[in-house]
Design an enzyme around this catalytic site. Structure first.
Site, PDB file in Angstrom:
ATOM      1  N   ASP A 158       0.947  -1.454   0.093  1.00 56.81           N
ATOM      2  CA  ASP A 158       0.005   0.018  -0.030  1.00 56.81           C
ATOM      3  C   ASP A 158       0.856   1.282  -0.005  1.00 56.81           C
ATOM      4  OD1 ASP A 158      -1.940   1.820   0.341  1.00 56.81           O
ATOM      5  OD2 ASP A 158      -2.286   1.697   2.411  1.00 56.81           O
ATOM      6  N   SER A 159       1.490   1.597  -1.234  1.00 49.24           N
ATOM      7  CA  SER A 159       2.608   2.575  -1.282  1.00 49.24           C
ATOM      8  C   SER A 159       1.999   3.672  -2.123  1.00 49.24           C
ATOM      9  CB  SER A 159       3.721   1.794  -1.906  1.00 49.24           C
ATOM     10  OG  SER A 159       3.425   2.200  -3.501  1.00 49.24           O
TER      11      SER A 159
HETATM   12  N1  AAT Z   1      -3.731   3.634   2.949  1.00 49.38           N
HETATM   13  C1  AAT Z   1      -3.198   4.870   2.526  1.00 49.38           C
HETATM   14  C2  AAT Z   1      -2.463   4.962   1.307  1.00 49.38           C
HETATM   15  C3  AAT Z   1      -1.367   5.051   0.858  1.00 49.38           C
HETATM   16  S1  AAT Z   1      -0.127   5.048   2.117  1.00 49.38           S
HETATM   17  C4  AAT Z   1       1.416   4.858   1.483  1.00 49.38           C
HETATM   18  C5  AAT Z   1       2.440   4.702   2.598  1.00 49.38           C
HETATM   19  O1  AAT Z   1       3.632   4.230   2.006  1.00 49.38           O
HETATM   20  C6  AAT Z   1       2.834   6.112   3.285  1.00 49.38           C
HETATM   21  O2  AAT Z   1       2.322   6.245   4.706  1.00 49.38           O
HETATM   22  C7  AAT Z   1       4.328   6.088   3.059  1.00 49.38           C
HETATM   23  O3  AAT Z   1       5.108   6.874   4.133  1.00 49.38           O
HETATM   24  C8  AAT Z   1       4.648   4.510   2.803  1.00 49.38           C
HETATM   25  N2  AAT Z   1       5.732   4.405   2.033  1.00 49.38           N
HETATM   26  C9  AAT Z   1       6.408   5.081   1.011  1.00 49.38           C
HETATM   27  N3  AAT Z   1       7.647   4.693   0.601  1.00 49.38           N
HETATM   28  C10 AAT Z   1       7.801   3.466   1.446  1.00 49.38           C
HETATM   29  C11 AAT Z   1       8.788   2.220   1.653  1.00 49.38           C
HETATM   30  N4  AAT Z   1       9.940   2.543   0.901  1.00 49.38           N
HETATM   31  N5  AAT Z   1       8.731   1.546   2.568  1.00 49.38           N
HETATM   32  C12 AAT Z   1       7.536   1.468   3.438  1.00 49.38           C
HETATM   33  N6  AAT Z   1       6.548   2.290   3.436  1.00 49.38           N
HETATM   34  C13 AAT Z   1       6.645   3.310   2.486  1.00 49.38           C
HETATM   35  C14 AAT Z   1      -0.947   5.035  -0.747  1.00 49.38           C
HETATM   36  C15 AAT Z   1      -2.058   5.870  -1.386  1.00 49.38           C
HETATM   37  C16 AAT Z   1      -1.763   5.713  -2.744  1.00 49.38           C
HETATM   38  C17 AAT Z   1      -2.301   6.985  -3.612  1.00 49.38           C
HETATM   39  C18 AAT Z   1      -2.057   6.584  -5.231  1.00 49.38           C
HETATM   40  N7  AAT Z   1      -1.988   7.799  -5.868  1.00 49.38           N
END
Ligand code: AAT
Length: 285
Positions: A158-159
């Site tokens: 979920d990135s």
């Molecule tokens: N449910 C909420 C939707 C998200 S959250 C994406 C999360 O990924 C963020 O909290 C961010 O800090 C985390 N993240 C980013 N890079 C990494 C990494 N390398 N390792 C672990 N976590 C990470 C996603 C919404 C998508 C929107 C589409 N346009």
């Protein structure tokens, strides 16, 4: 912010933008990894924004969180160990722990501040963060996976989009690490971007996935607050299976009991049916 409107713009999709009316900015700080903002919107409740991009709103988050969790989990006969990469708001954990077969969930989020801010401003999602089955790990997803082998039944990414801390989560190496971290019958499900704005990016991701997994599919989800009202999911499996057919189907009472506001077994199958242009562009069977 312009005249009380939040405007989402991104270099990845220049020429398009989406706006939401702001009642009040509740939080705005830079963390070690990204710019974090939460605002109270006029229509969609509190909205979490990272580096200028909408991550979730209280009113429609259920669509994306239910789908990214349930499509892989209901495609697996008995998921026990689940890894979530990203998703620091806790919404996906909230959905994953509804499955009685799940014994343990690891959430690997790079930015602890996203969790802290969510506890304060997005309590309906952050409930997931205090669940007893959860192990919270503050780390980069790629670095975490390097230490895992044959451990997980399902891995969900979920990135954020591939600008900033999530860049590494769109590289071939990342999919290879997921493949290694999954059990032989494991399933991967990743945030799959938008079919209108990110066609080339999705094609690139699918190509990399096909180099690693024998079985690659794409599912569709609609919601109000992501660009173009649509987000996809990339699904991969180590074994050949029809991911569009849930292996456990739900009665109406079960849908009710789980408080699903989007997911049901018919929606599961229907989400794999794509418009012709996308079907063709993604080379799906
Ligand atoms: N449910 C909420 C939707 C998200 S959250 C994406 C999360 O990924 C963020 O909290 C961010 O800090 C985390 N993240 C980013 N890079 C990494 C990494 N390398 N390792 C672990 N976590 C990470 C996603 C919404 C998508 C929107 C589409 N346009």
């Amino acid at each position: 912010l312009e005249n009380g409107w939040f405007r989402e713009e991104c270099d990845l999709w220049s020429g398009y933008s989406m706006c939401l009316k702001v009642d009040e900015v509740l939080y705005h700080e830079k963390s070690k990894f990204q710019d974090i903002m939460v605002f109270k919107s006029k229509r969609f409740g509190n909205v979490l924004v990272l580096d200028g991009l909408v991550q979730c709103s209280e009113k429609d988050e259920f669509a994306y969180q239910e789908m990214i969790a349930n499509i892989p989990l209901y495609s697996h006969p008995s998921p026990e160990n689940v890894l979530i990469i990203g998703g620091g708001d806790g919404g996906v954990v909230r959905e994953v722990v509804k499955h009685p077969s799940v014994k343990k969930v690891v959430l690997c989020e790079i930015d602890e501040e996203v969790c802290n801010v969510s506890k304060k401003y997005l309590p309906g999602m952050a409930v997931g963060l205090s669940h007893p089955k959860l192990e919270l790990c503050i780390a980069d997803g790629v670095e975490y996976l390097e230490k895992c082998e044959g451990k997980f039944d399902v891995i969900i990414t979920d990135s954020t989009d591939p600008v900033g801390p999530a860049e590494g989560l769109f590289e071939l190496r990342f999919y290879k690490l997921i493949h290694k971290a999954l059990k032989p019958d494991g399933i991967m499900c990743n945030q799959g971007e938008n079919i209108w704005l990110d066609k080339e990016l999705i094609q690139d991701v699918l190509k990399k996935c096909r180099a690693v997994f024998p079985c690659v599919s794409y599912a569709n989800c609609t919601l109000a607050t992501y660009a173009c009202g649509q987000i996809g999911l990339v699904l991969c499996s180590n074994t050949m299976r029809d991911l569009s057919k849930p292996v456990r189907t739900l009665t109406e009472d079960e849908v009710e009991a789980n408080d699903y506001k989007y997911y049901n077994s018919a929606v599961h199958s229907a989400s794999f049916v794509l418009p012709n242009f996308a079907h063709k562009a993604f080379g799906l069977p």
